[in-house]
Write an enzyme that holds these catalytic residues in place. Sequence first.
Site, PDB file in Angstrom:
ATOM      1  CG  ASP A   1      27.341 -98.044  -1.671  1.00 30.10           C
ATOM      2  OD1 ASP A   1      26.965 -97.882  -3.034  1.00 30.10           O
ATOM      3  OD2 ASP A   1      27.822 -99.396  -1.546  1.00 30.10           O
TER       4      ASP A   1
ATOM      5  CG  HIS B   1      12.031 -79.308 -16.004  1.00 35.43           C
ATOM      6  ND1 HIS B   1      13.260 -80.243 -16.218  1.00 35.43           N
ATOM      7  CD2 HIS B   1      11.551 -79.653 -15.012  1.00 35.43           C
ATOM      8  CE1 HIS B   1      13.473 -80.958 -15.119  1.00 35.43           C
ATOM      9  NE2 HIS B   1      12.554 -80.565 -14.222  1.00 35.43           N
TER      10      HIS B   1
ATOM     11  CD  GLU C   1      16.494 -83.930 -12.647  1.00 40.37           C
ATOM     12  OE1 GLU C   1      15.187 -83.948 -13.081  1.00 40.37           O
ATOM     13  OE2 GLU C   1      16.828 -84.665 -11.757  1.00 40.37           O
TER      14      GLU C   1
ATOM     15  CE  LYS D   1      25.415-101.300  -2.117  1.00 44.01           C
ATOM     16  NZ  LYS D   1      26.868-101.486  -2.376  1.00 44.01           N
TER      17      LYS D   1
END
Length: 562
Positions: A448, A546, A240, A372
Amino acid sequence: METRRRFPPPSCTSPSPASTLRSLPAAPRSSGDRIQASDALPIPIRHTNLLFSLLFVCSIVFLMRRWRDKVRESIPLHAVDLSELVSIISVVASLIYLISFFGIAIVQSIVSSHEDEVDDFLPDSKMTPSPAPSSDLAMPVLAGREDEDIIAAVVAGKTPSYALESAIGDCHRAAEIRREAIRRISGRGLDGLPLEGFDYGSILGQCCEMPVGYVQLPVGIAGPLILDGREHYLPMATTEGCLVASTNRGCKAIAESGGAASVVLRDAMTRAPVVRFLTAARAAELKFFLEEPTNFDNLSVIFNRSSRFARLQDIQCALVGRNLYMRFCCTTGDAMGMNMVSKGVQNVLDYIQNDFPDMDVISLSGNFCSDKKSSAVNWILGRGKSVVCEAVIKEEVVKKVLKTSVSALVEVNTIKNLAGSAIAGALGGFNAHASNIVSAIFIATGQDPAQNVESSHCITMMEAVNDGKDLHISATMPSTEVGTVGGGTQLASQSACLDLLGVKGACMESPGANARLLATIVAGAVLAGELSLMSALAAGQLVKSHMKYNRSCKDTSKAASN
Ligand code: ADP
């Protein structure tokens, strides 16, 4: 998969087939050639058996003959001479040996076959990806075959793709062959996915099954982040645009204001199995049993046996009808700790099954952990490391570096991060883009990535202080799940990023200190990211920056997306 078991790194690392073959793990012993007590004998067991059998037979024959003669000569049988005495001793000794030997062997075979059955039904083994799924492929039986033959066998379904590593004994070659087989089966190539330049042995049985290559991700460095008086350069793996630049700007504002400070409020990984009883009353009995301090102390001893580093802190119970959810919380040293806590929980379940034989273990993970998945339990009670990080940003820095004002920042934070998230019904999402920073550092340092869900829970607070001139900013993150040993942390690239942060591997002086430091660095980086993005929003710069960075990339920008 929430729960996973890791295997010790296999020796299948070298690209050279010869050395790989040498270093391949030994084929698992079949039940027929398990270690036996008799393995300890100095001579081969068949020789010993033969010796004692002969001794037994000869002694018996000798004694029979001797006694027959005695009967004929009317000599009393109890009048024993030396040769008879030696023969009797030999018979007894060889009899003891033979009974012991065959008795132990029979008992051992019964016990072993029982163990095999139990292992098959252990929850852990259900979750375990087998590095050598078929025992007949555990030796590199295809090592000498041509690539083309093996590819054809995989395409035809004769050789399972998952067994290539153990069947060939060369992880790189296995990946190459699998890749070609996939290309032929799917009719699509993987041209852009690199194959070379990766140690496939390092991931076998540990990080990824059936590899065909690896995805490249750029790693940028933001910082230095001044946190608790120390400098940290932050590795961020991301695609990004603006994210690293934005975090870098936040770090600069923090540094020019004297740095940030952090506190670890709690350190406890969790696993919550669910068990069922015939009645809710009986489930409640177990809850009360677990809440009894003496019982808890006993269970801690059982739990802590799972690892030198696992220390049980708490068991939080919740009842749903006749189902009992037990949320075990424990410290796990420098490991993120999922494997460790799961092992400890299994030990405890096995133990309490003795007192509660009617307990039906439904699942080692009952989702009250909660791993998660976005959940209030982690947001409120915490999971992994609970961290708060704060900084006071000086008025002139807000103006000069962040190009906005303290009042504008406080206002945007209240209306966006607090009120806006409230009407959105957010759960732990009272921030601008914590997950951007968490994910980028997680990927760079071998965490993770799926635990980004709860690890990104964060509430960002901004208040005007020092007579309204300066900005107090804080990021409170109750469930940051990180480790510096185990999983992907030991891979070369990830380990290099941990090294850059000064938290590589286990902390020898104080186990757990590296993982806790990493959690504070993540929170500090989030603080920097929040500061920069919120400033861009307050100054109305977001779209402008951006356009600059995601489109042309010629200049550095100050904002990231949320
Ligand atoms: P996790 O529990 O995070 O899934 P592992 O299963 O890989 O991670 O466990 C970590 C391994 O690292 C364990 O075998 C543990 O004994 C070992 N270890 C060595 N040093 C440490 C340490 N300082 N803290 C935690 N674990 C350590």
